[in-house]
Design an enzyme around this catalytic site. Sequence first.
Site, PDB file in Angstrom:
ATOM      1  CD  GLN A 157     -19.972  -5.666  93.717  1.00  0.00           C
ATOM      2  OE1 GLN A 157     -19.348  -4.975  94.508  1.00  0.00           O
ATOM      3  NE2 GLN A 157     -21.284  -5.625  93.643  1.00  0.00           N
ATOM      4  CG  ASP A 184     -19.310  -6.992 101.405  1.00  0.00           C
ATOM      5  OD1 ASP A 184     -20.053  -5.995 101.361  1.00  0.00           O
ATOM      6  OD2 ASP A 184     -18.748  -7.477 100.402  1.00  0.00           O
ATOM      7  CE  LYS A 243     -19.704  -1.758  96.471  1.00  0.00           C
ATOM      8  NZ  LYS A 243     -19.901  -3.203  96.349  1.00  0.00           N
TER       9      LYS A 243
HETATM   10  N1  GUN Z   1     -23.557  -7.337  95.397  1.00  0.00           N
HETATM   11  C1  GUN Z   1     -24.709  -6.694  95.681  1.00  0.00           C
HETATM   12  N2  GUN Z   1     -24.627  -6.107  96.895  1.00  0.00           N
HETATM   13  C2  GUN Z   1     -23.397  -6.380  97.373  1.00  0.00           C
HETATM   14  C3  GUN Z   1     -22.722  -6.041  98.583  1.00  0.00           C
HETATM   15  O1  GUN Z   1     -23.242  -5.370  99.483  1.00  0.00           O
HETATM   16  N3  GUN Z   1     -21.448  -6.503  98.687  1.00  0.00           N
HETATM   17  C4  GUN Z   1     -20.857  -7.258  97.729  1.00  0.00           C
HETATM   18  N4  GUN Z   1     -19.620  -7.686  97.949  1.00  0.00           N
HETATM   19  N5  GUN Z   1     -21.458  -7.596  96.601  1.00  0.00           N
HETATM   20  C5  GUN Z   1     -22.721  -7.147  96.431  1.00  0.00           C
END
Ligand code: GUN
Length: 285
Positions: free
Chosen positions: A96, A119, A52
């Site tokens: 996350q 998100d 990211k």
């Molecule tokens: N863990 C797995 N997929 C995601 C996601 O799309 N966002 C976040 N914050 N954590 C994740």
Amino acid sequence: MAELIDGKAIAAELRGQITTDVEELISVGVTPGLAVVLVGEDPASRVYVSMKEKACAAAGIYSVEHKLPAETDQSQLLELIDSLNNDEKIDGILVQLPLPEHIDEAQVLETISPAKDVDGFHPYNVGRLMTGHPVFQPCTPYGIMKMLEHTGVELKGKEVVIVGRSNIVGKPVALMCLAEHATVTICHSRTVDLPQKVAAADIVIAAVGRPEMIKGDWIKKGAIVIDVGVNRVGEKKLVGDVDFAAASVNAAAITPVPGGVGPMTITMLLYNTLLGAKRRAGESS
Ligand code: GUN
């Protein structure tokens, strides 16, 4: 044989557009900013977070990473989120998942300002999506919708079968397909007669997290298959939730793993961060 839905190529095209828009915003004095919060040492999460960061840098988006030790307590994490909510340089906050066991995930997600919730996991944003007025759409389902759009398929009246009912993928993608007038069935691990359900689908979205659980001969001739699964088998090999080779015989189009949905998820995170910054600049509602 199925046509490949090339997530990497679609993502690259979108990222080009995002990069141009970021440059334009920067030229009027607004630099999009993303804060990523990682608690603990989960190896997969560390990889995702670093991907990211790299993607932000490539698109010209300012990003800051907050790596906290696994023993961080709830109140410390909430304090950090609160300070990011009030940080003018930050348009998007991503915590996350998964979080360590002792952390109350729901409370964490509810502490993120809905206006910075790139998100789309805050209950306010979930509700907005459900009622057909989304503010931020969750990244993986949003990426799936962009890929479907790319195939040229019209969802209106189509049978969409989703395998998996998570808050991150299955449930939100169902709402998005409904908004496009598809008929939607959500299946899961307790569904009876899963092969028959899948066989009725014009579009199959597999997000169940079980390696190659969906067999090729379940797929209707001419169906579109979107495979969200990323399952490690053995030391190096990654496979999806669908038996790719066998499903390719009947499918009209199918996403590979890797190189399918994965690159789209991060792209939509960049897109949402840009959207947040455009709102800050007064350029979007
Ligand atoms: N863990 C797995 N997929 C995601 C996601 O799309 N966002 C976040 N914050 N954590 C994740």
